[in-house]
Design an enzyme around this catalytic site. Structure first.
Site, PDB file in Angstrom:
ATOM      1  N   HIS A  28       0.827  -1.210   0.000  1.00 58.40           N
ATOM      2  CA  HIS A  28       0.000   0.000   0.000  1.00 58.40           C
ATOM      3  C   HIS A  28       0.862   1.261   0.000  1.00 58.40           C
ATOM      4  O   HIS A  28       0.638   2.195  -0.746  1.00 58.40           O
ATOM      5  CB  HIS A  28      -0.939  -0.006   1.208  1.00 58.40           C
ATOM      6  CG  HIS A  28      -1.934   1.098   1.198  1.00 58.40           C
ATOM      7  ND1 HIS A  28      -1.624   2.379   1.591  1.00 58.40           N
ATOM      8  CD2 HIS A  28      -3.239   1.105   0.839  1.00 58.40           C
ATOM      9  CE1 HIS A  28      -2.694   3.132   1.482  1.00 58.40           C
ATOM     10  NE2 HIS A  28      -3.699   2.386   1.034  1.00 58.40           N
ATOM     11  N   ARG A  29       1.832   1.350   0.885  1.00 60.77           N
ATOM     12  CA  ARG A  29       2.815   2.418   1.017  1.00 60.77           C
ATOM     13  C   ARG A  29       2.289   3.721   1.617  1.00 60.77           C
ATOM     14  O   ARG A  29       3.031   4.690   1.725  1.00 60.77           O
ATOM     15  CB  ARG A  29       3.495   2.720  -0.326  1.00 60.77           C
ATOM     16  CG  ARG A  29       4.277   1.539  -0.862  1.00 60.77           C
ATOM     17  CD  ARG A  29       4.954   1.833  -2.181  1.00 60.77           C
ATOM     18  NE  ARG A  29       5.793   3.010  -2.079  1.00 60.77           N
ATOM     19  CZ  ARG A  29       5.951   3.890  -3.044  1.00 60.77           C
ATOM     20  NH1 ARG A  29       5.315   3.761  -4.186  1.00 60.77           N
ATOM     21  NH2 ARG A  29       6.745   4.930  -2.880  1.00 60.77           N
ATOM     22  N   ASP A  30       1.011   3.765   2.020  1.00 58.14           N
ATOM     23  CA  ASP A  30       0.506   4.983   2.667  1.00 58.14           C
ATOM     24  C   ASP A  30      -0.573   4.634   3.695  1.00 58.14           C
ATOM     25  O   ASP A  30      -1.640   5.232   3.722  1.00 58.14           O
ATOM     26  CB  ASP A  30      -0.030   5.959   1.621  1.00 58.14           C
ATOM     27  CG  ASP A  30      -0.155   7.388   2.160  1.00 58.14           C
ATOM     28  OD1 ASP A  30       0.525   7.722   3.153  1.00 58.14           O
ATOM     29  OD2 ASP A  30      -0.941   8.164   1.589  1.00 58.14           O
ATOM     30  N   ILE A  31      -0.276   3.642   4.528  1.00 59.87           N
ATOM     31  CA  ILE A  31      -1.220   3.249   5.575  1.00 59.87           C
ATOM     32  C   ILE A  31      -1.210   4.314   6.664  1.00 59.87           C
ATOM     33  O   ILE A  31      -0.159   4.655   7.207  1.00 59.87           O
ATOM     34  CB  ILE A  31      -0.842   1.871   6.169  1.00 59.87           C
ATOM     35  CG1 ILE A  31      -1.007   0.780   5.118  1.00 59.87           C
ATOM     36  CG2 ILE A  31      -1.660   1.565   7.413  1.00 59.87           C
ATOM     37  CD1 ILE A  31      -2.433   0.541   4.685  1.00 59.87           C
ATOM     38  N   ASN A  35      -6.764   6.661   5.683  1.00 58.60           N
ATOM     39  CA  ASN A  35      -6.918   5.674   4.618  1.00 58.60           C
ATOM     40  C   ASN A  35      -7.547   4.373   5.107  1.00 58.60           C
ATOM     41  O   ASN A  35      -7.590   3.395   4.369  1.00 58.60           O
ATOM     42  CB  ASN A  35      -5.564   5.391   3.957  1.00 58.60           C
ATOM     43  CG  ASN A  35      -5.085   6.577   3.155  1.00 58.60           C
ATOM     44  OD1 ASN A  35      -5.874   7.447   2.791  1.00 58.60           O
ATOM     45  ND2 ASN A  35      -3.801   6.632   2.883  1.00 58.60           N
TER      46      ASN A  35
END
Length: 100
Positions: A28-31, A35
């Protein structure tokens, strides 16, 4: 919120990430909290949905436009060290787990 309910929600987030990593091969890289959507309780437990895959990466792929730009992408307060240092070859499921 009660600690048990929060723990159950965290477990749901981790289960969703496990599915992303193991089955879909996606990081995901943007938890972060914005989000993670929480739906109205169904029985005694709310539903958890992971959203915003704008900077997600397929595991093992190094040629996506977001990675080629060598830009720091994501929310710095939640980023793993390899993300802050743009060490894209070091990204993996652990990158999302760090954010949790």
């Amino acid at each position: 919120m009660q600690p048990a309910a929060l723990a159950a929600m965290a477990a749901d987030v981790l289960n969703a990430l496990s599915f992303l990593h193991d089955e879909l091969k996606v990081i995901h890289r943007d938890i972060k909290r914005p989000n993670i959507l929480v739906s109205a309780p169904d029985d005694l437990r709310p539903g958890i949905k992971v959203t915003d895959f704008g900077i997600a990466q397929i595991l093992g792929e190094q040629n996506t436009p977001a990675l080629l730009a060598d830009n720091i992408l994501g929310s710095p307060a939640y980023m793993a060290p390899e993300q802050l240092e743009v060490r894209t070859r070091d990204f993996g499921p652990w990158t999302d787990l760090y954010a949790v």
